[in-house]
Design a protein around this motif. Structure first.
Motif, mmCIF file in Angstrom:
data_model
loop_
_atom_site.group_PDB
_atom_site.id
_atom_site.type_symbol
_atom_site.label_atom_id
_atom_site.label_comp_id
_atom_site.label_asym_id
_atom_site.label_seq_id
_atom_site.Cartn_x
_atom_site.Cartn_y
_atom_site.Cartn_z
ATOM 1 N N VAL A 792 0.687 -1.329 0.566
ATOM 2 C CA VAL A 792 0.178 0.102 0.124
ATOM 3 C C VAL A 792 0.684 1.072 0.403
ATOM 4 N N GLU A 793 0.853 2.084 -0.803
ATOM 5 C CA GLU A 793 1.430 2.950 -0.645
ATOM 6 C C GLU A 793 1.094 4.139 -0.082
ATOM 7 N N SER A 794 0.557 4.215 0.779
ATOM 8 C CA SER A 794 0.346 5.335 2.060
ATOM 9 C C SER A 794 -0.810 4.471 2.625
ATOM 10 N N ARG A 795 0.435 3.493 3.817
ATOM 11 C CA ARG A 795 0.107 2.730 4.758
ATOM 12 C C ARG A 795 0.586 3.727 5.855
ATOM 13 N N ARG A 796 -0.788 3.605 6.492
ATOM 14 C CA ARG A 796 -0.870 4.281 8.337
ATOM 15 C C ARG A 796 0.378 4.073 8.849
ATOM 16 N N PRO A 797 1.007 4.757 9.683
ATOM 17 C CA PRO A 797 2.177 4.155 11.013
ATOM 18 C C PRO A 797 1.324 3.264 11.690
ATOM 19 N N GLY A 798 2.492 2.343 12.099
ATOM 20 C CA GLY A 798 1.626 1.149 13.104
ATOM 21 C C GLY A 798 1.235 0.239 12.211
ATOM 22 N N ASN A 799 -0.224 0.194 11.132
ATOM 23 C CA ASN A 799 -0.369 -0.759 10.304
ATOM 24 C C ASN A 799 0.757 -1.670 9.290
ATOM 25 N N ALA A 800 0.550 -2.896 9.775
ATOM 26 C CA ALA A 800 1.423 -3.287 8.906
ATOM 27 C C ALA A 800 0.767 -4.818 8.924
ATOM 28 N N ILE A 801 1.800 -5.914 8.439
ATOM 29 C CA ILE A 801 1.515 -7.185 7.730
ATOM 30 C C ILE A 801 2.424 -8.478 8.307
ATOM 31 N N TRP A 802 2.175 -9.025 9.700
ATOM 32 C CA TRP A 802 2.014 -9.909 9.930
ATOM 33 C C TRP A 802 1.733 -11.048 10.072
ATOM 34 N N ARG A 803 2.501 -12.476 9.612
ATOM 35 C CA ARG A 803 2.671 -14.214 9.240
ATOM 36 C C ARG A 803 1.301 -13.966 7.974
ATOM 37 N N GLY A 804 0.876 -13.503 7.361
ATOM 38 C CA GLY A 804 -0.199 -13.015 6.177
ATOM 39 C C GLY A 804 -1.309 -11.814 6.398
ATOM 40 N N VAL A 805 -1.140 -12.043 7.178
ATOM 41 C CA VAL A 805 -2.014 -10.864 8.356
ATOM 42 C C VAL A 805 -2.105 -9.823 8.483
ATOM 43 N N THR A 806 -2.867 -8.602 8.178
ATOM 44 C CA THR A 806 -2.724 -6.787 8.801
ATOM 45 C C THR A 806 -2.891 -6.910 10.235
ATOM 46 N N VAL A 807 -1.829 -6.102 11.062
ATOM 47 C CA VAL A 807 -2.301 -5.702 12.057
ATOM 48 C C VAL A 807 -2.669 -4.474 12.229
ATOM 49 N N GLN A 808 -2.815 -3.380 12.831
ATOM 50 C CA GLN A 808 -2.949 -2.131 13.605
ATOM 51 C C GLN A 808 -1.941 -2.805 15.315
ATOM 52 N N LEU A 809 -0.519 -2.409 15.126
ATOM 53 C CA LEU A 809 0.131 -2.665 16.165
ATOM 54 C C LEU A 809 -0.686 -0.925 17.241
ATOM 55 N N CYS A 810 -0.109 -2.254 18.857
ATOM 56 C CA CYS A 810 -0.105 -1.625 19.553
ATOM 57 C C CYS A 810 0.210 0.746 19.564
ATOM 58 N N ALA A 811 -0.663 1.247 20.435
ATOM 59 C CA ALA A 811 -0.096 2.526 20.062
ATOM 60 C C ALA A 811 1.123 2.963 20.649
ATOM 61 N N PRO A 812 2.124 4.088 20.699
ATOM 62 C CA PRO A 812 3.257 4.206 21.032
ATOM 63 C C PRO A 812 3.419 4.538 22.490
ATOM 64 N N GLU A 813 4.025 3.260 23.510
ATOM 65 C CA GLU A 813 5.012 3.816 25.273
ATOM 66 C C GLU A 813 5.365 4.865 25.757
#
Length: 961
Positions: A792-813
């Motif tokens: 994706v050209e403009s993937r938002r921060p924290g949005n990732a692909i892990w093990r073939g699944v889209t994941v929204q990562l936790c907000a920064p600590e």
């Protein structure tokens, strides 16, 4: 008219007979003269015999020349006759081409009638689309006409015959201008059949708004339903029958187009420029002028039309006029109608067994379309501006008005940006809207359709039901797709999904309404076979109309009236005007169901932009990374990383995509679990060196009973790029060693990089999984192990692909920031008085010696400083150095000087400390002869290595006294 032939046909010249070579007098006399001269010289009588050869050779040559000339003449004659035969064949071939071209350009009445029963017939192409200058041009029959073929050649009989043969082409349409008047002389039955053909040609080529039939014979009752009757537009057409009316009617006949039938030529009025006089049942002589104004008398073969054929054609033309809104007064559809007016008087819905909706109205009443009874799926065609979006909004609003949300759900798919379905978003029946503006969301939603099919199959199986009509707790799902062709362009694999939905949708309660601009070639037969409802608004060509309706009706819908719809029913094509829907109509439909609960959706909401770690479900031994999306299972759950099961993890992403924030999350989660030691190394190269090499050194001694270790290494590629290449490879190799050998002793690594290239390009093969955040381009995404379609050209921060699944990562600590820049580590300064002898290898020995001398303080034992460059020191012996008892001694020299005094260095190093200042690791090994690589020194001035006699190596600060 036939086009000009590009190249003329050239006739070759006729061959001419030759007489051969003239008698060679000189050649005959020359041998005689020569023989006499030789005889006079030699006096030999035998020489005179050669005198006879001259005439003999000359006669033989003459005979041969004439025989060869006759032979060439015969060959040229054969070739000439072959050329003439070939030219005749070419003339016939080009005449045939010209004949076909003229027949295609000038459509006779038989082609017009064929178009009534065969939608693909070429006769329908010109229906009501005749240019203004040809609206009154008709084909009276087929006969010989002047050809456009040209023949050139020398004057002669052959050229004249070829020109005569090429001058006329047989059996081509003979056109006349009906506006100049046409007289028909012959028996009443034949004249009427011919005049019917003229009228049908005029009405087929020109629409009712451009041509008016004002007078016809009383016996022509079949023409009463012609849409051109009493319409009041364009030229007026009169067909006069003088078989009973006589001369008086002839003089009163007026009109822009006049056709007069009579048995007597004298009854035909003078204004009729063309006169057709029957000579047989289907043959006649055309007198007068052609369409070009030339006076002619041509034998023609006529196409006659029976009353039954005319009746069938008239009915078809009337239906077409009604479709186009050009029917006679009282038969036309309204130009617009509201959904409220169209719904008046219609039957109420039948629950469970029907899914009827109000689409519009015919000339008589409103129209109900039932997706269950008439479907189970619908295909709708229509070009831009024809009213597709209005039709879909009306259809959805009517369904929402007639059925509660627990009976019908609507899934809207709009590949025109999403604006088409904006009025429907307030309906409680709408369970989702998919647009092409968000590629990830579109692909995710369409993947969920496959999961919905599996869910409904399981639901029916668990309910012991074969059809959705047997259960009441599962609503029907109507999937409305605007711009179906555009969706398939973006996702070609979806065609197989929709074919499957069309095949199994009836029993599962999933119904399709597919709308597209280009039906031909887009909607495959396998899908179209299950679409019982086939409709089309106006389309640009007959092929698109025929692809859906099986007829060309939609190609002739009026472009000025949006919403005009042709519906192919089992009994024929029905034309209606689509009802318009206002915002008040949508609000009224929504207000009918004020107590509607939350509807089950085919998929969950997209992943949120922010995920709090505390909101995720914790699991024993699992590190919470974020929220994972599983559209194929219609669920979202916590993404857990279990290092002992999943292995080490690699995090790839560009700047500001969330790599460091993910390491912060992992650190906090590991501290929460409290079962493992966390070693962190950021962008500080010396810290990373110490941590990694310490862990590598401890691998051999670690056992499975030791506490687990988690190493967090941030920005490895940036760290390696900022240090010496040899040091970079050493750190990289240490990381690979931990990745390879660490898991068996419960040591795992989480490392972040911006891109997998250069020294870190091999990391992907040593980790258990990779977290793919946003990358600069598709190539970097693929190199990191991602799918090309997942970039994706403009993937938002924290949005990732892990093990073939889209994941929204936790907000920064925020409470646990990672180091984000290189920082100097605090090291102890060297104490020159701590040892009796210190050897310094410095790239600036004089400066370093002066610095040590200036550092002597009053009251402290002085430090004796000497440099290898001094003459006194140059000859110093080991015994002299060892015998000094007046305080510590420091000897300074550069690398070359120490290697020049190698024997002194090798002896003193047993008891002395060695300080290496400002030298490279290679110089360090050359002087100290220590094979072990010294600790990494980052690019901070005043730092060096200290080697003790027992072999220890450490960093020291040289500028701090």
């Amino acid at each position: 008219m036939a086009p000009d032939v590009e190249e003329p046909i050239v006739v070759p010249p006729e061959p001419v007979a030759g007489t051969g070579t003239p008698f060679p007098v000189a050649a005959s006399i020359a041998p005689v003269v020569g023989s006499l001269v030789i005889f006079l010289l030699t006096r030999s009588p035998f020489v005179l015999a050669f005198a006879a050869l001259g005439p003999l050779i000359a006669v033989a040559g003459l005979v041969d020349s004439r025989w060869s000339a006759r032979r060439r003449f015969r060959a040229d004659g054969i070739r000439y006759r072959d050329d003439l035969a070939r030219i005749q064949a070419v003339i016939d071939e080009r005449h045939e081409t010209e004949r076909c071209t003229r027949r295609e350009a000038s459509t006779g009445v038989r082609a017009v009638l064929d178009a009534t029963t065969d939608p693909t017939s070429r006769g329908g192409f010109g229906r009501w689309r005749m240019p203004v200058e040809r609206r009154t041009i008709v084909v009276v029959g087929y006969g010989d006409q002047p050809s456009r073929l040209r023949v050139d050649g020398p004057a002669g009989q052959a050229t004249a015959e070829a020109k005569t043969r090429a001058s006329m082409v047989a059996d081509v349409p003979v056109e006349v201008d009906a506006a100049r008047g046409i007289g028909v002389v012959g028996p009443p039955l034949l004249a009427g059949a011919f005049a019917r053909g003229i009228l049908l040609q005029l009405c087929s080529g020109t629409g009712p708004d451009s041509l008016t039939v004002v007078e016809l014979p009383e016996s022509w009752s079949w023409a009463d339903s012609l849409p051109h009757r009493q319409r009041g537009g364009g030229p007026a057409v009169r067909v006069i029958d003088l078989f009973d009316e006589g001369r008086r009617a002839t003089t009163q006949a007026e009109g822009d187009v006049l056709v007069v039938m009579s048995e007597c030529p004298d009854d035909i009025p003078p204004r009729c420029a063309s006169l057709v006089r029957f000579t047989g049942v289907t043959t006649a002589v055309l007198h007068g002028q052609t369409a070009t104004g030339a006076a002619t008398e041509t034998m023609v073969t006529l196409d006659l039309v029976s009353a039954a054929e005319a009746t069938a054609f008239t009915r078809n033309l009337a239906a077409l006029a009604l479709t186009a809104g050009l029917g006679r007064e009282g038969d036309a559809l309204p130009a617009s109608v509201s959904i409220t007016d169209a719904s008046a008087g219609l039957a109420p819905p039948r629950p469970v067994t029907s899914l009827s909706a109000v689409l519009g109205t015919t000339a008589d009443a409103g129209v109900l379309v039932d997706l269950v009874g008439d479907g189970p799926h619908a295909i709708v065609g229509g070009t831009t501006g024809s009213g597709k979006s209005e039709l879909l909004v009306t259809w959805a609003t009517s369904l929402a008005t007639r059925y509660p949300p627990d009976s019908v759900n609507l899934l809207l798919v709009d590949f025109k940006g999403g604006a088409a379905f904006a009025p429907l978003l307030g309906l409680p029946h709408v369970v989702g809207v998919v647009t092409d503006l968000d590629t990830i969301a579109a692909a995710r939603a369409l993947e969920s359709l496959r999961a919905e099919v599996r869910f409904r199959e399981r639901y029916l199986r668990d309910s012991d039901a074969r059809d959705i009509a047997e259960v009441t707790s599962l609503p029907r799902l109507v999937i409305v797709v605007d711009e179906f062709a555009a969706m398939l362009d973006g996702y070609p694999d979806l065609h197989a999904l929709f074919v499957d939905l069309a095949a199994r949708g009836r029993s599962l309660g999933m119904h399709l309404i597919l709308c597209t601009q280009r039906p031909a070639g887009v909607v495959k037969d396998s899908l179209l076979a299950n679409c019982g409802l086939r409709m089309s608004l106006r389309v640009n060509n007959r092929a698109d109309s025929t692809a859906i309706l099986g007829a060309d009706t939609a190609a002739f819908l009026p472009p000025a009236i949006p919403g005009r719809l042709a519906w192919a029913t089992p009994t024929g094509i029905v034309t209606l005007q689509v009802a318009s829907t206002s915002d008040e109509d949508v609000e009224r439909a929504s207000g009918r169901w004020p107590h509607a609960g939350t509807m089950r959706r085919p998929w969950l909401d997209p992943l949120p932009a922010t995920v709090a770690r505390e909101d995720l479900v914790a699991a024993p031994g699992g590190i919470r990374l974020g929220l994972a999306d599983h559209p194929a299972q219609q669920r979202q759950d916590t993404a857990l990383w279990r290092p002992d099961r999943d292995g080490s993890i690699l995090i790839v992403g560009g700047p500001r995509t969330g790599k460091t924030a993910l390491l912060d999350t992992i650190a906090v989660e590991a501290a929460r679990l409290g079962d493992r030691v966390v070693e962190r190394a950021g962008f500080d190269a010396e810290l990373a060196w110490d941590v990694l090499h310490s862990l590598v050194g401890s691998l051999r001694g670690r056992t499975g009973d030791d506490p687990p270790v988690l190493v967090l290494l941030d920005g490895l590629d940036s760290l390696l790029a900022g240090i010496d290449p040899e040091d970079a490879l050493a750190i990289r190799d240490a990381v690979l060693t931990l990745l390879r050998d660490g898991p068996r002793t419960h040591l795992h690594v989480a490392v972040t990089v911006q891109r997998l290239a250069g020294p870190v390009g091999v990391l992907g093969g040593f980790v258990g999984s990779t977290v793919l955040l946003g990358t600069a381009n598709r190539q970097e995404h693929v190199l990191a192990g991602g799918e090309s379609a997942g970039w994706v050209e403009s993937r938002r921060p924290g949005n990732a692909i892990w093990r073939g699944v889209t994941v929204q990562l936790c907000a920064p600590e925020a409470a646990h920031p990672m180091p984000r820049h290189a920082a100097s580590r605090t090291v102890s300064p060297v104490d020159w008085r701590a040892a009796p002898l210190t050897l310094i290898v410095s790239n600036s020995p004089v400066r370093r010696a002066d610095q040590i001398r200036s550092g002597n303080r009053e009251g402290l034992s002085p430090v004796s400083v000497a440099t290898l460059g001094d003459a006194a020191v140059g000859g110093i012996t080991v015994e002299q150095v060892r015998s000094r008892r007046d305080g510590p001694v420091v000897i300074v020299g550069d690398s070359d000087q120490w290697q020049a005094h190698w024997s002194l260095l090798s002896t003193l190093r047993e008891d002395a400390r060695i300080v290496v200042d400002g030298c490279s690791p290679a110089e360090f090994r050359a002087v100290t002869r220590i094979r072990m690589r010294p600790p990494l020194l980052h690019r901070v001035p005043g730092r060096g290595w200290l080697c003790t006699p027992d072999g220890g190596i450490s960093r020291v600060a040289l500028d701090q006294l």
